[in-house]
Design a protein around this motif. Sequence first.
Motif, PDB file in Angstrom:
ATOM      1  N   GLN A  43      24.080  41.990  43.965  1.00  0.00           N
ATOM      2  CA  GLN A  43      22.559  42.782  43.445  1.00  0.00           C
ATOM      3  C   GLN A  43      22.712  43.989  42.547  1.00  0.00           C
ATOM      4  OE1 GLN A  43      24.429  42.912  46.493  1.00  0.00           O
ATOM      5  NE2 GLN A  43      23.939  44.817  47.502  1.00  0.00           N
ATOM      6  N   GLU A  44      23.960  44.467  42.457  1.00  0.00           N
ATOM      7  CA  GLU A  44      24.256  45.664  41.751  1.00  0.00           C
ATOM      8  C   GLU A  44      25.165  45.145  40.468  1.00  0.00           C
ATOM      9  OE1 GLU A  44      25.900  48.860  43.987  1.00  0.00           O
ATOM     10  OE2 GLU A  44      24.052  48.881  45.346  1.00  0.00           O
ATOM     11  N   LYS A  45      25.272  43.884  40.167  1.00  0.00           N
ATOM     12  CA  LYS A  45      26.062  43.446  39.125  1.00  0.00           C
ATOM     13  C   LYS A  45      27.608  43.806  39.343  1.00  0.00           C
ATOM     14  CE  LYS A  45      22.328  41.889  37.111  1.00  0.00           C
ATOM     15  NZ  LYS A  45      21.735  40.856  37.996  1.00  0.00           N
ATOM     16  N   GLN A  46      27.968  43.765  40.347  1.00  0.00           N
ATOM     17  CA  GLN A  46      29.221  43.912  40.972  1.00  0.00           C
ATOM     18  C   GLN A  46      29.947  43.078  41.691  1.00  0.00           C
ATOM     19  OE1 GLN A  46      29.736  48.167  42.241  1.00  0.00           O
ATOM     20  NE2 GLN A  46      28.605  49.012  40.644  1.00  0.00           N
ATOM     21  N   GLY A  47      29.356  41.719  41.446  1.00  0.00           N
ATOM     22  CA  GLY A  47      29.560  40.566  42.288  1.00  0.00           C
ATOM     23  C   GLY A  47      31.238  39.946  42.227  1.00  0.00           C
ATOM     24  N   ARG A  48      31.751  39.531  43.005  1.00  0.00           N
ATOM     25  CA  ARG A  48      33.073  38.898  43.104  1.00  0.00           C
ATOM     26  C   ARG A  48      33.097  37.719  43.432  1.00  0.00           C
ATOM     27  NH1 ARG A  48      34.692  44.334  44.598  1.00  0.00           N
ATOM     28  NH2 ARG A  48      34.148  43.941  46.961  1.00  0.00           N
ATOM     29  N   ASN A  49      34.019  36.770  42.975  1.00  0.00           N
ATOM     30  CA  ASN A  49      34.289  35.236  43.556  1.00  0.00           C
ATOM     31  C   ASN A  49      32.923  34.542  43.097  1.00  0.00           C
ATOM     32  OD1 ASN A  49      36.768  35.611  44.372  1.00  0.00           O
ATOM     33  ND2 ASN A  49      36.123  36.802  46.090  1.00  0.00           N
ATOM     34  N   LEU A  50      32.121  35.051  42.421  1.00  0.00           N
ATOM     35  CA  LEU A  50      30.835  34.371  41.813  1.00  0.00           C
ATOM     36  C   LEU A  50      31.135  32.880  41.407  1.00  0.00           C
ATOM     37  CD1 LEU A  50      28.779  37.256  40.434  1.00  0.00           C
ATOM     38  CD2 LEU A  50      29.013  36.239  42.692  1.00  0.00           C
ATOM     39  N   ASP A  51      32.467  32.689  40.880  1.00  0.00           N
ATOM     40  CA  ASP A  51      32.875  31.227  40.369  1.00  0.00           C
ATOM     41  C   ASP A  51      32.838  30.411  41.561  1.00  0.00           C
ATOM     42  OD1 ASP A  51      34.949  32.814  41.208  1.00  0.00           O
ATOM     43  OD2 ASP A  51      36.356  31.321  40.342  1.00  0.00           O
ATOM     44  N   VAL A  52      33.001  30.673  42.730  1.00  0.00           N
ATOM     45  CA  VAL A  52      32.878  29.876  43.912  1.00  0.00           C
ATOM     46  C   VAL A  52      31.444  29.495  44.268  1.00  0.00           C
ATOM     47  CG1 VAL A  52      33.160  29.984  46.439  1.00  0.00           C
ATOM     48  CG2 VAL A  52      34.819  30.984  45.028  1.00  0.00           C
TER      49      VAL A  52
END
Length: 163
Positions: free
Chosen positions: A100-109
């Motif tokens: 939600q703060e554009k600091q996501g991780r593993n969004l490819d999953v």
Amino acid sequence: MIRFAFTLALAAPLAGCATVPQAAALHPEAMPYSEGRDAMADVDAALARAKQRNTHLLLVMGANWCHDSRALAGWLASPRFQAMVTERYEMVFVDAGKPQEKQGRNLDVARRFGIDELPGTPNLFVIRSDGTLVNGESVTGWRNAASRSEDAIYNELLALASG
């Protein structure tokens, strides 16, 4: 009168703080989200196990900083949930950072299963062993997990296991 109003103004925020420990006691908590893991490899391995066992994958994308993620993980770690999850799912926790703060991780999953954006945490994916998503309409609707009842979460996961 002014002293009373001042005391009341100070007491109101403190009263809110006093309820925090009580609210946290309404659900168990766990912190299984690890930044350093190879999330895609974990998902691949869990899908392979799900295929062998003819079960679904229960993929939880959350974060240890998030109280709703910790609450959902806490319920899933409880004895009642463990029995059902062990029987019907392979489970994987994936750290999602702060999407939600554009600091996501593993969004490819998430994208792998057709979810292009995570509006927050946690997100709960139920995936058949062939890789198809069962609950596309509800994946991102778990951001209130800490305020859901144990029975509501349990019953939803039980129903999704049949999908």
